[in-house]
Design an enzyme around this catalytic site. Structure first.
Site, PDB file in Angstrom:
ATOM      1  CG  PHE A 228      19.623  64.013 -20.706  1.00  0.00           C
ATOM      2  CD1 PHE A 228      19.693  62.649 -20.913  1.00  0.00           C
ATOM      3  CD2 PHE A 228      18.628  64.732 -21.354  1.00  0.00           C
ATOM      4  CE1 PHE A 228      18.776  62.011 -21.748  1.00  0.00           C
ATOM      5  CE2 PHE A 228      17.712  64.103 -22.186  1.00  0.00           C
ATOM      6  CZ  PHE A 228      17.784  62.740 -22.382  1.00  0.00           C
ATOM      7  CE  LYS A 229      15.298  59.713 -20.367  1.00  0.00           C
ATOM      8  NZ  LYS A 229      16.587  59.114 -20.819  1.00  0.00           N
ATOM      9  CG  ASP A 230      18.323  64.553 -12.655  1.00  0.00           C
ATOM     10  OD1 ASP A 230      17.347  63.882 -12.280  1.00  0.00           O
ATOM     11  OD2 ASP A 230      19.512  64.245 -12.403  1.00  0.00           O
TER      12      ASP A 230
END
Ligand SMILES: *Cc1c(COP(=O)(O)O)cnc(C)c1O
Length: 458
Positions: free
Chosen positions: A108-110
């Site tokens: 999810f860090k994208d």
């Protein structure tokens, strides 16, 4: 919208300054001066994730960018996602899994980092400057930061990886990037050593060219939170038909939970926010027994949540518990971690209205993965499984749970090998990693050696 520090030192900062600065001068974290209010009825009818994001992001950027500039950045920031609407949703009875792992690094860090990088680049172009990104990573931050920045030639990324518990897939995502503005530094030390080196670098800045920015990509950067707020509103856009939405979030540094809380403050109807941690339970000790004190890190099968302190937690203490009292917040956090934090009983009890928490050990995490796989043929990554527990216990017809799926299971193949589960799909993002050559620059935990390497490649 202007920003200020949770500890009262920095005030009236515009968006571009806090984007480029990261942490406030006084050691506090930046907060928006007020919570913008979102028209929730309008969110319901929007056709895509990007359209939802266009309703959120401009509220925070207006002090530095025109509406048109922001919209154009939002339309182009997120790239190389495998899902047509970026986020996937898989509903199992009264639980919806919000799949946030369809981006180029399969975590999810994208969402946060691609938005931050696009704004970094916009500022650098407007000011005709360059920047060094320097970060430490125990798992997914490094690869997401590298991937988000690599196409911007004004930015060079130096990411430190400690010896330790990250998976081989995670390491290879950083060490196999063939780009001349990306450097993976393998540090003979712990994650804490790496973070100390980054801190020292931000103080000394002796390896930068004049006029060059040093950028922080860790989860305290407010723009990362903004990118994440968007998918909570998107979840509502998709799931508003259910009455009473609850969110269960696997967390380490509390960035993802704080984004959820921010969405709540901006008008998203939320019943309960469930804070889910592994054996590294500082947040669970706080929500469960008013004890926020630093302990040693344990290695778990959900390595991206192996932390000893949760850096974004200060924001919640400041906004939710202390009603934005900067001097009280400064007092608590200037003395932390040498002194743990215990709030007075009445203040602490406020949490009952909005939060609960759970700590899930490795054995229970594995059981949850097995059980969901057997009964629903759906494979959870170990981080997501940690958050699944509370949802399995508490979801009902009247209480729908959204579980945040923060990584693709294929990032952690060893976990499934042990469980005897075959990983059948590998996202494009992770294909071919084991055929590529690794490029790691090895260092002891030595400031001078590392920064002279940075200078000579700058
Ligand atoms: C970073 C990460 C987390 C923790 O997120 P925070 O915002 O630090 O709470 C959880 N799961 C995965 C897969 C991660 O990469």
């Amino acid at each position: 919208m202007l920003f200020h520090s949770t500890r009262g030192g920095d005030k009236d900062k515009d968006f571009a300054s806090i984007l480029m600065q990261g942490l406030a001068e006084d050691g506090g974290l930046f907060m928006p001066d007020h919570w913008p209010q979102i028209d929730i009825e309008k969110i319901k009818g929007l056709p895509s994730f990007i359209e939802v994001a266009k309703e959120i992001v401009p509220h925070f950027t207006s002090s530095s960018f025109t509406h048109e500039e922001t919209i154009s950045i939002v339309e182009n920031a997120w790239h190389d996602f495998e899902h047509k609407d970026l986020v996937g949703i898989k509903t199992i009875e009264n639980i919806s899994v919000l799949e946030l792992f369809h981006g180029p690094t399969a975590a999810f860090k994208d969402f946060g980092l691609q938005l931050a990088a696009a704004f970094f680049n916009q500022v650098l172009e407007q000011e005709d400057k360059t920047a060094i990104v320097l970060g430490a990573t125990s798992g997914d931050t490094g690869s997401a930061a590298i991937d988000a920045c690599r196409s911007y030639s004004r930015i060079k990324s130096f990411i430190m990886l400690p010896n330790g518990n990250m998976s081989e897939v995670q390491r290879r995502q950083m060490s196999t990037i063939a780009a001349d503005n990306v450097f993976a530094l393998r540090i003979n030390g712990t994650f804490d050593d790496c973070q100390d080196l980054v801190k020292q670098a931000f103080i000394q800045r002796d390896f930068l060219q004049s006029d060059q920015y040093l950028l922080a990509v860790n989860s305290i950067n407010w723009t990362r939170i903004v990118g994440q707020i968007c998918y909570y509103f998107y979840a509502y856009n998709q799931l508003a038909a259910h009455q009473n939405l609850n969110f269960s979030i696997p967390t380490g540094n509390f960035g993802n939970v704080f984004a959820c809380y921010s969405a709540f403050k901006m008008g998203l109807p939320i019943n309960i926010i469930s804070v889910a941690v592994n054996d590294n339970d500082i947040l669970h000790r706080f929500f469960g027994s008013n004890d926020y004190s630093k302990k040693q890190v344990h290695e778990t099968i959900s390595p991206s949540m192996d932390i000893s302190v949760a850096s974004n937690f200060e924001r919640l203490v400041y906004d939710f518990f202390l009603d934005r009292n900067t001097s009280k917040c400064a007092e608590l956090f200037n003395n932390f971690p040498s002194q743990g934090i215990e709030l007075d009983e009445t203040t602490w009890s406020k949490k009952n209205k909005l939060f609960n928490s759970s700590s899930v050990n490795d054995a229970a995490t594995q059981e949850i993965i097995q059980s969901i796989f057997q009964h629903h043929h759906y494979l959870l990554d170990p981080h997501t499984a940690v958050a699944m527990q509370e949802a399995m216990v508490s979801a009902s017809d009247k209480n729908h749970f959204v579980v945040l799926a923060t990584a693709h299971p294929a990032k952690f193949p060893d976990v499934y090998k042990k469980l005897g589960i075959d990983l059948t799909q590998t996202p494009t993002a992770l294909r071919g990693l084991f055929e590529k050559t690794e490029q790691l620059h090895h260092f002891d935990s030595n400031y001078d050696q590392i920064t002279s390497f940075i200078s000579s490649h700058n």
